[in-house]
Write an enzyme that holds these catalytic residues in place. Structure first.
Site, PDB file in Angstrom:
ATOM      1  N   SER A  96      31.398  75.299  38.310  1.00 59.26           N
ATOM      2  CA  SER A  96      32.312  75.867  39.294  1.00 59.26           C
ATOM      3  C   SER A  96      31.706  75.790  40.691  1.00 59.26           C
ATOM      4  O   SER A  96      31.475  74.691  41.198  1.00 59.26           O
ATOM      5  CB  SER A  96      32.698  77.287  38.892  1.00 59.26           C
ATOM      6  OG  SER A  96      33.844  77.698  39.590  1.00 59.26           O
ATOM      7  N   LYS A 128      49.890  91.321  52.115  1.00 60.66           N
ATOM      8  CA  LYS A 128      48.557  91.869  52.309  1.00 60.66           C
ATOM      9  C   LYS A 128      47.967  92.369  51.002  1.00 60.66           C
ATOM     10  O   LYS A 128      46.798  92.189  50.725  1.00 60.66           O
ATOM     11  CB  LYS A 128      48.584  92.993  53.362  1.00 60.66           C
ATOM     12  CG  LYS A 128      47.242  93.592  53.658  1.00 60.66           C
ATOM     13  CD  LYS A 128      46.293  92.548  54.208  1.00 60.66           C
ATOM     14  CE  LYS A 128      44.928  93.148  54.471  1.00 60.66           C
ATOM     15  NZ  LYS A 128      43.948  92.138  54.735  1.00 60.66           N
TER      16      LYS A 128
END
Length: 132
Positions: A40, A92
């Site tokens: 990763s 948000k």
């Protein structure tokens, strides 16, 4: 550079990879050695190297993005605890531990993860075109 990493945050590993790219930008050769794992974000860092040297049983790769957030909304509701969150901006707060997740929240989170995944794949392809 001896690298040992199973990955981590996109921002942290993106920054680390950018710093390694600065080394190469100064025409310094960069060799990354992997003894066990570079997965990763660790692989993202590996991809910046001119040369990758890995032990025969090392694990390299695992290009992917994951987002996990425990959701305690139902448990909190059962206990009579309610969170009030004030935000500015529609997206948000989408997936959080303390609110009921809507289909729209989940869709937005999946879109965000997809965009990050596309950036990740593009970065790897740009750094290691021979792999693609």
């Amino acid at each position: 550079l001896v690298l040992q990493s199973g990955g981590g945050t996109v921002t942290g590993y993106g920054l680390a990879a950018a710093q390694l790219m600065r080394i190469r930008a100064k025409n310094m050769k960069l060799t990354v050695c992997v003894e066990q794992v570079a997965a990763s974000g660790g692989y993202m860092m590996c991809c910046t190297a001119d040369r990758i040297v890995a032990s025969p049983f090392a694990v390299l790769g695992s290009i992917g993005v994951i987002s996990e957030v425990p959701n305690a909304y139902e448990r909190l509701k059962k206990e009579g605890i309610e969170f009030q969150t004030v935000t500015a901006g529609k997206y948000k707060r989408t997936v959080t531990p303390t609110k009921k997740i809507t289909k729209e929240d989940l869709k937005k989170s999946e879109e965000d993860i997809g965009e990050i995944f596309d950036l990740f794949k593009g970065f790897v392809a740009g750094q290691r075109p021979q792999v693609g």
